[in-house]
Design an enzyme around this catalytic site. Sequence first.
Site, mmCIF file in Angstrom:
data_model
loop_
_atom_site.group_PDB
_atom_site.id
_atom_site.type_symbol
_atom_site.label_atom_id
_atom_site.label_comp_id
_atom_site.label_asym_id
_atom_site.label_seq_id
_atom_site.Cartn_x
_atom_site.Cartn_y
_atom_site.Cartn_z
ATOM 1 N N ASN A 242 31.996 -3.065 14.086
ATOM 2 C CA ASN A 242 33.076 -2.358 14.779
ATOM 3 C C ASN A 242 32.436 -1.277 15.639
ATOM 4 O O ASN A 242 32.042 -0.236 15.136
ATOM 5 C CB ASN A 242 34.018 -1.745 13.728
ATOM 6 C CG ASN A 242 35.124 -0.909 14.352
ATOM 7 O OD1 ASN A 242 35.277 -0.875 15.579
ATOM 8 N ND2 ASN A 242 35.895 -0.233 13.515
ATOM 9 N N TRP A 243 32.317 -1.573 16.925
ATOM 10 C CA TRP A 243 31.600 -0.653 17.815
ATOM 11 C C TRP A 243 32.389 0.612 18.103
ATOM 12 O O TRP A 243 31.855 1.568 18.644
ATOM 13 C CB TRP A 243 31.258 -1.348 19.126
ATOM 14 C CG TRP A 243 30.265 -2.465 19.008
ATOM 15 C CD1 TRP A 243 29.677 -2.936 17.858
ATOM 16 C CD2 TRP A 243 29.720 -3.248 20.086
ATOM 17 N NE1 TRP A 243 28.815 -3.962 18.158
ATOM 18 C CE2 TRP A 243 28.819 -4.181 19.522
ATOM 19 C CE3 TRP A 243 29.919 -3.261 21.464
ATOM 20 C CZ2 TRP A 243 28.119 -5.107 20.298
ATOM 21 C CZ3 TRP A 243 29.224 -4.176 22.241
ATOM 22 C CH2 TRP A 243 28.331 -5.082 21.663
ATOM 23 N N LYS A 244 33.671 0.592 17.829
ATOM 24 C CA LYS A 244 34.549 1.738 18.141
ATOM 25 C C LYS A 244 34.393 2.100 19.627
ATOM 26 O O LYS A 244 34.218 1.200 20.448
ATOM 27 C CB LYS A 244 34.247 2.897 17.196
ATOM 28 C CG LYS A 244 34.300 2.445 15.726
ATOM 29 C CD LYS A 244 34.260 3.548 14.746
ATOM 30 C CE LYS A 244 34.318 2.958 13.329
ATOM 31 N NZ LYS A 244 34.329 3.973 12.291
ATOM 32 N N HIS B 62 43.067 -0.359 11.225
ATOM 33 C CA HIS B 62 41.932 0.522 10.900
ATOM 34 C C HIS B 62 42.456 1.940 10.680
ATOM 35 O O HIS B 62 43.370 2.386 11.368
ATOM 36 C CB HIS B 62 40.910 0.498 12.041
ATOM 37 C CG HIS B 62 39.626 1.147 11.663
ATOM 38 N ND1 HIS B 62 39.491 2.517 11.624
ATOM 39 C CD2 HIS B 62 38.441 0.632 11.274
ATOM 40 C CE1 HIS B 62 38.257 2.806 11.221
ATOM 41 N NE2 HIS B 62 37.601 1.683 11.008
ATOM 42 N N GLU C 226 41.360 4.682 11.520
ATOM 43 C CA GLU C 226 41.318 5.544 12.705
ATOM 44 C C GLU C 226 42.501 5.281 13.624
ATOM 45 O O GLU C 226 42.810 6.113 14.488
ATOM 46 C CB GLU C 226 39.972 5.354 13.441
ATOM 47 C CG GLU C 226 38.831 6.007 12.658
ATOM 48 C CD GLU C 226 37.451 5.485 12.998
ATOM 49 O OE1 GLU C 226 37.312 4.731 13.973
ATOM 50 O OE2 GLU C 226 36.505 5.835 12.261
ATOM 51 N N GLU D 142 38.328 -0.159 3.102
ATOM 52 C CA GLU D 142 37.639 0.937 3.767
ATOM 53 C C GLU D 142 38.181 2.268 3.252
ATOM 54 O O GLU D 142 39.177 2.776 3.783
ATOM 55 C CB GLU D 142 37.848 0.855 5.279
ATOM 56 C CG GLU D 142 37.274 -0.398 5.901
ATOM 57 C CD GLU D 142 36.765 -0.151 7.317
ATOM 58 O OE1 GLU D 142 35.629 -0.512 7.598
ATOM 59 O OE2 GLU D 142 37.506 0.441 8.115
ATOM 60 N N GLY E 91 32.256 6.803 8.419
ATOM 61 C CA GLY E 91 31.528 7.693 9.332
ATOM 62 C C GLY E 91 31.034 8.978 8.683
ATOM 63 O O GLY E 91 30.606 9.895 9.381
ATOM 64 N N SER F 273 30.368 3.652 5.906
ATOM 65 C CA SER F 273 28.977 4.116 5.786
ATOM 66 C C SER F 273 28.024 3.061 5.231
ATOM 67 O O SER F 273 27.073 3.398 4.528
ATOM 68 C CB SER F 273 28.918 5.413 4.954
ATOM 69 O OG SER F 273 29.601 6.455 5.615
ATOM 70 N N GLY G 11 30.474 0.089 10.974
ATOM 71 C CA GLY G 11 30.691 0.943 12.148
ATOM 72 C C GLY G 11 29.360 1.380 12.730
ATOM 73 O O GLY G 11 28.683 0.628 13.421
ATOM 74 N N GLY G 12 28.949 2.597 12.404
ATOM 75 C CA GLY G 12 27.758 3.208 12.999
ATOM 76 C C GLY G 12 26.532 2.304 12.997
ATOM 77 O O GLY G 12 25.844 2.168 14.016
HETATM 78 P P1 PGA Z 1 31.107 3.406 9.459
HETATM 79 O O1 PGA Z 1 32.512 2.812 9.941
HETATM 80 O O2 PGA Z 1 30.254 2.230 9.045
HETATM 81 O O3 PGA Z 1 30.549 4.125 10.664
HETATM 82 O O4 PGA Z 1 31.399 4.328 8.318
HETATM 83 C C1 PGA Z 1 33.094 1.712 9.288
HETATM 84 C C2 PGA Z 1 34.412 1.380 9.925
HETATM 85 O O5 PGA Z 1 35.096 2.300 10.375
HETATM 86 O O6 PGA Z 1 34.811 0.209 9.993
#
Ligand code: PGA
Length: 267
Positions: A9-11, A95, A97, A169, A175, A214, A235-236
């Site tokens: 997930n590149w966001k 998600h 977010e 999640e 994050g 994470s 994500g990251g």
């Molecule tokens: P993260 O994000 O790996 O940066 O914690 C995961 C996600 O939001 O899907």
Amino acid sequence: MRKPLVAGNWKMNLNLREARELVAGIRRGRDRCADVDLAICPPFVYLFPMQKALDGSNIRLGAQDVFYEANGPYTGEISADMLAEAGVSLVIIGHSERRRTILNPEDDWTVHRKLLVSLAKGLDPILCVGETLAQRHAGQTLEVLTFQLSAALVGVDPGLAPRLAVAYEPVWAIGTGQVATPEQAREAHAHIRAELRRWAGPAAEQVRILYGGSLKPDNAAAIFRQPDVDGGLVGGASLNAEAFLEIARAALAAGHGGTYTRPGGPG
Ligand code: PGA
């Protein structure tokens, strides 16, 4: 045996050059984790160029969101048909977010409608669920998961279960660098599987339940070894080809009951 799925997930990250380089790097290392389903979920405007960049590979192209109406006066929104035209076959839904964004928070009804439209239009959903830190501290984690799952899946044909993935999640892990412990992941994933069985019976065994929050190469193996953890939503760490591939390799090793050893140290 469920084939692991690892989705990046590149966001809202990367410029177009960086995005192309990332895909090239993932493609170069694809052989190392050939038996894992891999997907990337770039920002909307990069979908067409990333479709091109992925051409001829078996890495799936996903979107980070979809709107639930087919078309009409919805400024800034993107429909499932538009995503399909861009080569998207998978979509992240609900998600945290997006559930918690200040501008336009998504409630469970919205998440449900997005799930329905995705399934109807041939996009495979990754449905995100998870508790906040306050909810965990209040002992409400399993209750929150039950609620989010049942609100999203109410009335959904259980026959579609094989197309669904659920991402657990925990909001406090996203994050933050604070990954869930393997035991926390195991408990949540087992609960999600039990809820999926209540919805779909035996077909629930075909739903892949991903862990997200994470995930990094040095913590992925311990999480992936837990029963009912069938891959990850990253994500990251998905912004780095090597890290993303290492996480996929950890999923591969765990999914096949193998032992995963990180280069330079135990996994
Ligand atoms: P993260 O994000 O790996 O940066 O914690 C995961 C996600 O939001 O899907």
